[in-house]
Structures are given as C-alpha cells and as structure tokens.
Scaffold this active site. Structure first.
Site, PDB file in Angstrom:
ATOM      1  N   CYS A  12       0.691  -0.970  -0.104  1.00 22.45           N
ATOM      2  CA  CYS A  12       0.033   0.039  -0.114  1.00 22.45           C
ATOM      3  C   CYS A  12       0.796   1.333   0.153  1.00 22.45           C
ATOM      4  O   CYS A  12       0.525   2.144  -0.749  1.00 22.45           O
ATOM      5  CB  CYS A  12      -1.030   0.036   1.033  1.00 22.45           C
ATOM      6  SG  CYS A  12      -1.340  -1.617   2.007  1.00 22.45           S
ATOM      7  N   ARG A  39       6.395 -11.359   5.187  1.00 27.38           N
ATOM      8  CA  ARG A  39       6.065 -11.359   6.518  1.00 27.38           C
ATOM      9  C   ARG A  39       6.376 -12.520   7.217  1.00 27.38           C
ATOM     10  O   ARG A  39       6.860 -13.533   7.167  1.00 27.38           O
ATOM     11  CB  ARG A  39       4.412 -11.663   6.229  1.00 27.38           C
ATOM     12  CG  ARG A  39       3.767 -10.481   5.787  1.00 27.38           C
ATOM     13  CD  ARG A  39       2.277 -10.650   5.769  1.00 27.38           C
ATOM     14  NE  ARG A  39       1.709  -9.321   4.960  1.00 27.38           N
ATOM     15  CZ  ARG A  39       0.438  -9.379   4.549  1.00 27.38           C
ATOM     16  NH1 ARG A  39      -0.429 -10.290   5.189  1.00 27.38           N
ATOM     17  NH2 ARG A  39      -0.004  -8.626   3.666  1.00 27.38           N
ATOM     18  N   GLN A  71       1.384 -11.227  -3.648  1.00 23.37           N
ATOM     19  CA  GLN A  71      -0.130 -10.695  -3.887  1.00 23.37           C
ATOM     20  C   GLN A  71      -0.654 -10.449  -5.112  1.00 23.37           C
ATOM     21  O   GLN A  71       0.238  -9.629  -5.987  1.00 23.37           O
ATOM     22  CB  GLN A  71      -0.194  -9.295  -2.911  1.00 23.37           C
ATOM     23  CG  GLN A  71      -0.302  -9.665  -1.327  1.00 23.37           C
ATOM     24  CD  GLN A  71      -0.735  -8.592  -0.777  1.00 23.37           C
ATOM     25  OE1 GLN A  71      -1.744  -7.860  -1.081  1.00 23.37           O
ATOM     26  NE2 GLN A  71      -0.404  -8.347   0.486  1.00 23.37           N
ATOM     27  N   ASP A 128      -2.353  -7.743  -6.022  1.00 20.10           N
ATOM     28  CA  ASP A 128      -2.625  -6.777  -5.041  1.00 20.10           C
ATOM     29  C   ASP A 128      -3.154  -5.532  -6.071  1.00 20.10           C
ATOM     30  O   ASP A 128      -2.874  -5.395  -7.229  1.00 20.10           O
ATOM     31  CB  ASP A 128      -1.655  -6.337  -4.346  1.00 20.10           C
ATOM     32  CG  ASP A 128      -1.800  -5.270  -2.992  1.00 20.10           C
ATOM     33  OD1 ASP A 128      -3.108  -5.351  -2.759  1.00 20.10           O
ATOM     34  OD2 ASP A 128      -1.216  -4.957  -2.337  1.00 20.10           O
ATOM     35  N   HIS A 140      -4.779  -1.285  -5.127  1.00 16.77           N
ATOM     36  CA  HIS A 140      -5.309  -0.240  -4.508  1.00 16.77           C
ATOM     37  C   HIS A 140      -5.940   0.733  -5.330  1.00 16.77           C
ATOM     38  O   HIS A 140      -5.550   1.360  -6.461  1.00 16.77           O
ATOM     39  CB  HIS A 140      -4.199   0.516  -3.537  1.00 16.77           C
ATOM     40  CG  HIS A 140      -3.422  -0.283  -2.755  1.00 16.77           C
ATOM     41  ND1 HIS A 140      -2.407  -1.103  -3.269  1.00 16.77           N
ATOM     42  CD2 HIS A 140      -3.976  -0.704  -1.343  1.00 16.77           C
ATOM     43  CE1 HIS A 140      -2.272  -1.711  -2.013  1.00 16.77           C
ATOM     44  NE2 HIS A 140      -2.860  -1.612  -0.824  1.00 16.77           N
ATOM     45  N   LYS A 157     -14.249  -4.463   6.051  1.00 16.41           N
ATOM     46  CA  LYS A 157     -13.523  -5.366   5.008  1.00 16.41           C
ATOM     47  C   LYS A 157     -14.390  -6.553   4.940  1.00 16.41           C
ATOM     48  O   LYS A 157     -14.993  -6.999   5.683  1.00 16.41           O
ATOM     49  CB  LYS A 157     -12.090  -5.675   5.277  1.00 16.41           C
ATOM     50  CG  LYS A 157     -12.017  -6.407   6.617  1.00 16.41           C
ATOM     51  CD  LYS A 157     -10.545  -7.299   6.544  1.00 16.41           C
ATOM     52  CE  LYS A 157     -10.388  -8.074   7.796  1.00 16.41           C
ATOM     53  NZ  LYS A 157      -9.303  -8.732   7.916  1.00 16.41           N
ATOM     54  N   HIS A 201      -8.349  -1.334  -0.637  1.00 10.78           N
ATOM     55  CA  HIS A 201      -7.311  -2.420  -0.839  1.00 10.78           C
ATOM     56  C   HIS A 201      -7.954  -3.934  -1.396  1.00 10.78           C
ATOM     57  O   HIS A 201      -8.879  -4.276  -0.594  1.00 10.78           O
ATOM     58  CB  HIS A 201      -6.487  -2.788   0.292  1.00 10.78           C
ATOM     59  CG  HIS A 201      -5.916  -1.726   1.223  1.00 10.78           C
ATOM     60  ND1 HIS A 201      -4.644  -1.441   1.740  1.00 10.78           N
ATOM     61  CD2 HIS A 201      -6.652  -0.635   1.869  1.00 10.78           C
ATOM     62  CE1 HIS A 201      -4.659  -0.413   2.173  1.00 10.78           C
ATOM     63  NE2 HIS A 201      -5.743   0.151   2.379  1.00 10.78           N
TER      64      HIS A 201
HETATM   65  C1  TSB Z   1      -5.220  -6.501  -0.234  1.00 10.56           C
HETATM   66  N1  TSB Z   1      -2.943  -4.270   1.966  1.00 10.56           N
HETATM   67  C2  TSB Z   1      -3.768  -5.425   1.581  1.00 10.56           C
HETATM   68  C3  TSB Z   1      -3.760  -5.508   0.119  1.00 10.56           C
HETATM   69  O1  TSB Z   1      -4.031  -4.223  -0.607  1.00 10.56           O
HETATM   70  C4  TSB Z   1      -3.181  -6.512   2.256  1.00 10.56           C
HETATM   71  O2  TSB Z   1      -2.036  -6.666   2.554  1.00 10.56           O
HETATM   72  N2  TSB Z   1      -4.195  -7.457   2.978  1.00 10.56           N
HETATM   73  S1  TSB Z   1      -3.916  -8.832   3.718  1.00 10.56           S
HETATM   74  O3  TSB Z   1      -3.007  -8.626   4.452  1.00 10.56           O
HETATM   75  O4  TSB Z   1      -5.100  -9.308   4.020  1.00 10.56           O
HETATM   76  O5  TSB Z   1      -3.016  -9.727   2.552  1.00 10.56           O
HETATM   77  C5  TSB Z   1      -3.607 -10.108   1.273  1.00 10.56           C
HETATM   78  C6  TSB Z   1      -4.009 -11.501   1.080  1.00 10.56           C
HETATM   79  O6  TSB Z   1      -2.756 -12.219   1.211  1.00 10.56           O
HETATM   80  C7  TSB Z   1      -4.862 -12.267   2.208  1.00 10.56           C
HETATM   81  O7  TSB Z   1      -6.275 -12.028   1.825  1.00 10.56           O
HETATM   82  C8  TSB Z   1      -4.361 -13.802   1.875  1.00 10.56           C
HETATM   83  O8  TSB Z   1      -4.966 -14.461   1.143  1.00 10.56           O
HETATM   84  C9  TSB Z   1      -2.949 -13.504   1.650  1.00 10.56           C
HETATM   85  N3  TSB Z   1      -2.097 -13.960   2.704  1.00 10.56           N
HETATM   86  C10 TSB Z   1      -1.770 -13.260   3.763  1.00 10.56           C
HETATM   87  N4  TSB Z   1      -0.785 -13.715   4.432  1.00 10.56           N
HETATM   88  C11 TSB Z   1      -0.238 -14.968   3.803  1.00 10.56           C
HETATM   89  C12 TSB Z   1       0.671 -15.711   4.018  1.00 10.56           C
HETATM   90  N5  TSB Z   1       1.534 -15.897   4.988  1.00 10.56           N
HETATM   91  N6  TSB Z   1       1.084 -16.572   2.953  1.00 10.56           N
HETATM   92  C13 TSB Z   1       0.330 -16.790   1.834  1.00 10.56           C
HETATM   93  N7  TSB Z   1      -0.787 -15.801   1.635  1.00 10.56           N
HETATM   94  C14 TSB Z   1      -0.885 -14.895   2.726  1.00 10.56           C
HETATM   95 ZN    ZN Z   2      -3.147  -2.516   0.856  1.00 17.32          ZN
END
Ligand code: TSB
Ligand code: ZN
Length: 584
Positions: A277, A306, A324, A326, A328, A412, A458
C-alpha cells in the site's frame, strides 16, 4: 466434515476424551504435567510436559490401549467446586495449573475440577457422566507446541485425538481424514513438481519449479487481462521500503510483529515490505488528480515478506515470502459503493471460472464500543458499513457479519475457504481505508477546485498466488483444468519406429500454438504409458497409430475417462481452443 467444537454433544464427549488421554498419559509417565486440553474443530488435543521425554509414533497405540483400559473400568466423572485458595492448595505442585488458577477471578467464575478414578483435572466442564461413554476414539497425531505459543517457552508435547458416539461415525471420519491428507497440496505439489523448499533458502520460502511456474504465469495472465479490461494500471515497485515509509503508513507501529527486522545500508534503514500500500500511495501522490480521473486503480503482482511463526508456515498456503495479486483503488466517497460492487463482482466471476463453490463471505465490521481500536467517526463508519451491506444484498450473496473484526482503518470483506488440512484461510479480501490517504496527504481536486481526500480500497482477488495455487491444487486434487495444466497433452506413438514422425509433426503444430506437450516414446507398454499420464494428471492423452497417421487424425482420451474419440487434427485443435479461450 462435522465441526466437533460446534456440536454440543460431540464437544462434551471430546472434552472428556482429552481428560481420558491425560489420565492414561499420567499412568504411563507419572511425572507428566498438563497444560490445556481444548476441543477443536477436528477433535481435541492436550498439551503435556513430559520432562525430557518426547512422544514417538509407537507411543500413540500404547497410550490408546491405556485409555481403553481406563474407559472399560467405567469410573464416574465427578465435578467439584473449589475456592481459589482450595484450588491453589490442591494443585500446589503443578506450575501449569497454578498459572491457570492465578488468572481466574473467583467473583466471575466458579473454579471447578473433575475427577475420574485416580485422576483429577482443573476444568470448567461440562463432561459426560462416566468414562464408559468414551468408546470410539482414536489418537491421530502429535507435535511439539511451545507453552503459550511462545518460542521462548518450553516445548510441550501436543497429542491430538477424536472421539465419536458410534463406531461408524469414527470410521467415516478417519476415512475422510485420509482422503483429505491425500489431497493436501504439499503432497500433490511434490508429486506434480509444483514447488520445493530447501533449508538453505529458509522456512516458508518455497521455490516454484518449472511446472508450478507455468501455473502461476497462467494465473497472472488471467487476472492481469481481467484487471486490464476493468481499467487497472499495473506497476512494478521494489519489495523493500525504508523504515520511515512504514512509519508514515503506520505499519511500523501497528504491524511490526509481522515484519522482518530492518536492514541498514549506508545511511538508510530498510524493511522487506509486508504490504504494498505505501508504495502505491506514493505513486498516486506523484501527480495531481482531478475528481474526474477517479477511480484510479493501481495493481501489482507484488512480492511481500511477512514474519509467520515457524510452526504456522505451510507449503504454499502460509509462507514468509509471497506474491499478492494486489491493487489499491483510489475513489471519491460517492464512488465507494460502485467500486466495491465491481470488486465483489470480479471475485464472483473468478470463483465461477475456477468452479469454486465452497466459500464464505465474511464482512468484518467495527465494534462501536471499542473507541480505542477504531478511529472515532461514527458517521463515516456507519456510512461505509451500510454501503458494503447494501452491495452484498443487491448482489444477493450470503455473508456472515463479524463485529469487532474490522481493521482499525475500515471495514472489510474476506472470502474464507477450508483447506484439506487445518483451519479456514482467507483467499480474497477487499478492505476499505479512510486512514492511509490521510497519512500520505493524498488529495484530489473536486469540481469546486477544493482539495479533497480520497478513500482507498485495498483488494486482492486471488489473495496471493501462493495461497490460491495451494487451494486450487487441493480442490482439483492436482487435476488442473486444461488451461492451467503444466503439460496439457501427452502424445503416445503406438510404435516408435512407424509413428514417431507423425507424433513429432503434431508436436510442432501444437507448440506453434503455444500448447504444452510431451511425447512419450519410452520403451514401455501402451497400458503403462496411459496409466502414467493419468498419475501425472495430464488432461489429454493422444494415441497415434497407423489409422491416425494415414488419415491425419488423433485418438484422444480425456483425463479420468476411459472413452476414446478419433477426430481430425483441426477438430481436436478447435476442441481444446474452445476449452481455453474463456480464460484468455
Ligand atoms: C489487499 N494491503 C492489503 C492488500 O492491499 C493486504 O495486504 N491485505 S492482507 O494482509 O489481507 O493480505 C492479502 C492476502 O494475502 C490475504 O487475503 C491472504 O489471502 C494472503 N496472505 C496473507 N498472509 C499470507 C501468507 N503468510 N502466505 C500466503 N498468503 C497470505
Ligand atoms: Zn493494501
């Protein structure tokens, strides 16, 4: 599969079975100490301190036998209520139970313990009447588990089990567990060479093999084209940012425990980014925007890192390095509803394309009383939450509301699915955000020439390519649809000497059209080769002999079917083309 935790009777039965397990363990390991033994969706477990001993595979049948013996004795399970003082005295030699007791408030809850024969455990209950009722149970597996899930604490032994009222229910359950294990994406991923892991690369850092990379590339192309048609602009940004960037966004304060530690280079301090983001906010802020330009949709297939606890990482499903899908979306307040609707529609369309039916929408809302977690603007929250509800109602989708589960910056919508093994996971997500645009001073100029603050959505349709692929492998049991299959067609010449040239001719016709094929010219029997193509889950097998060669035809067999059909090359091309084109 039945949810044991939510079934009142099975919950009680499994809870009692956890005590039976503890009692048996105490008989076999007199020094054992017990932490907690909760009921979970799949049955129960108990966390046990065995001193220096570790549970081994062969211990489970031994413990199970002891459990059966105790159950046969048929002792009644008796409840006793205690004062805090009495409880402390009773469990004075047990640091784990003392820890639990110290956190209990006698004014609010009754402290109770349950006794069966020579075993007493601190417990809220309820339990079945007698251990005799515990007839059809099975210990399933064991693992290490840090006390209070904290890796600085001692590693306890966790033993899992399950208990039913009827033998056939237990057998059915065990059968389903086996079936689920067979479609665990970690198993299929290995068999089909989708991904690998290596200690030298690190935990939760899978490597996508050529086969997996084909699947991922197809997924990328598929969603890229869909987003492109909806007016998204895709960007590339670095997978690091400075600590200051994440201080500006608030992640440094609110999300640090999920981030890797920072890295110093010259006079800059970087973090591997956990989210994209902030980068996209800066891209928006790079130019001045008029109200007419909005919505602006910035998308990226973005790599994030992460910190996930080492016990939580799992194949491609939960990783520490992920990509992702992803985006925005920067909108005016009056566009929230329309844009949110577009995202939900895209989610629905994608799930339909993949034939996914077993998923649930979860709408996470704020807890209005919690003024600490959620920024205090009731009107804005109510307005946003109502708009999201309206969209879901208009689209006639079923959803569950989760009060108090919203992010601190806005409500959300998540899509939850159940993987083959383990608890539910989130795939898609769409999150409304009123805060980040403020932190980055984002603006647009409205029709009166005034600067206004946009709202951000997002959204990640697949979530991550990693997690989505994991789920897809499990749903399809590895038999991916034609357009996603790493190898789409396997050609088997009946006789290498006479038919290989025709096989090669077809190979070049199909590769020219970007199909992915192999020719199986191994010196093996036809039956063996056909079976092998089935285990590799290749969608089409072509068998080519004299008849096919002389008439320019192919004889094809679809994965999972016995039937064969003979058609011209052109007809076959048309057939597969039709199966694929909707995904392009
Ligand atoms: C959608 N900032 C927002 C983005 O813009 C975001 O990061 N959202 S999130 O934290 O929900 O992450 C997005 C998606 O990543 C989650 O819905 C999930 O499907 C996936 N995700 C989250 N953590 C993991 C992980 N450790 N391994 C694999 N996929 C993951
Ligand atoms: Zn985001």
């Amino acid at each position: 599969m039945v949810n044991i935790k939510e079934n009142e009777d099975l919950n009680k039965l499994n809870h009692s079975c956890a005590h039976l397990l503890a009692q048996a363990v105490k008989h076999l390991y007199p020094d054992a100490k017990f932490w907690v033994g909760p009921v979970i969706e799949e049955g129960f477990y108990y966390d046990i301190d065995l001193g220096d001993e570790v549970v081994k595979e062969e211990d489970l049948p031994r413990i199970e036998r002891e459990m059966k013996k105790i159950a046969k004795d048929g002792k009644r399970i008796v409840r006793n209520e205690l004062s805090k003082e009495e409880a402390i005295k009773k469990f004075q030699d047990d640091p784990y139970k003392l820890d639990l007791i110290s956190r209990m408030n006698e004014d609010e809850e009754v402290i109770s313990c349950y006794t069966q024969g020579d075993f007493t455990d601190l417990c809220r209950g309820p339990h079945v009447e007698t251990v005799k009722e515990l007839k059809y149970f099975k210990l399933l597996k064991f693992s290490g588990a840090y006390w209070k899930a904290d890796s600085r604490n001692k590693m306890l032994q966790r033993i899992y089990g399950v208990c039913f009222r009827k033998e056939e229910d237990l057998n059915e359950y065990l059968h389903e567990l086996e079936e689920r294990k067979a479609r665990d994406h970690r198993k299929i991923g290995k068999e089909l060479n989708i991904f690998m892991a290596h200690d030298l690369v690190g935990k939760g850092m899978p490597l996508w093999l050529p086969n997996g990379s084909i699947v991922r590339k197809e997924l990328e192309n598929y969603i890229y084209h869909k987003e492109n048609r909806l007016g998204y602009h895709h960007v590339y940004t670095p997978c690091v940012g400075t600590v200051d960037l994440y201080k500006t966004s608030g992640h440094w304060d609110h999300y640090q425990e999920n981030m890797f530690p920072s890295i110093k280079v010259d006079d800059e301090e970087f973090v591997l980014r956990p989210m994209n983001c902030p980068h996209h906010m800066l891209i928006y802020a790079n130019t001045i925007h008029s109200y007419r330009e909005l919505p602006i949709k910035i998308g990226e297939f973005a790599t994030d890192f992460r910190y996930e606890p080492s016990g939580a990482v799992k194949g491609l499903e939960r990783v520490r390095c992920m990509c992702q899908n992803d985006a925005h979306i920067f909108v005016r307040p009056d566009q929230i509803k329309e844009e949110f609707k577009e995202v939900v529609n895209l989610i629905l369309e994608v799930y339909k394309d993949f034939g996914l039916k077993d998923y649930k929408f979860r709408l996470s809302l704020r807890d209005r009383e919690d003024k600490h977690k959620y920024f205090d603007d009731d009107e804005m929250w109510d307005n946003a939450e109502n708009k999201l509800r309206e969209v879901l109602d208009e689209l006639d989708v079923e959803y569950k509301e989760a009060i108090g589960e919203a992010a601190f910056y806005g409500p959300k919508l998540d899509v939850e699915v159940k993987p083959a093994v383990g608890p539910e996971i989130t795939l898609s997500t769409c999150q409304l955000d009123f805060l980040l645009p403020r932190r980055f001073n984002l603006t647009y100029v409205d029709q009166n020439g005034q600067k206004k603050i946009p709202v951000v959505l997002h959204r990640a349709i697949f979530g991550t390519f990693d997690r989505f692929t994991a789920f897809l492998l499990e749903e399809s049991k590895g038999a991916l649809p034609l357009w996603l299959s790493p190898i789409q067609i396997n050609i088997i010449p009946v006789n290498n000497e006479y038919h290989l040239d025709y096989a090669k001719k077809l190979f070049s016709i199909f590769t020219e059209k970007e199909y992915r094929l192999t020719i199986d010219d191994k010196d093996e029997k036809m039956g063996y080769k056909i079976r092998e193509a089935q285990t590799r889950k290749i969608p089409y097998t072509l068998v080519l002999g004299d008849n096919e060669k002389n008439n320019n035809t192919v004889t094809y067999r679809k994965f999972g079917e016995d039937k064969t059909s003979t058609v011209t090359i052109e007809a076959f091309l048309e057939l597969i083309e039709n199966q694929i084109k909707q995904y392009k």
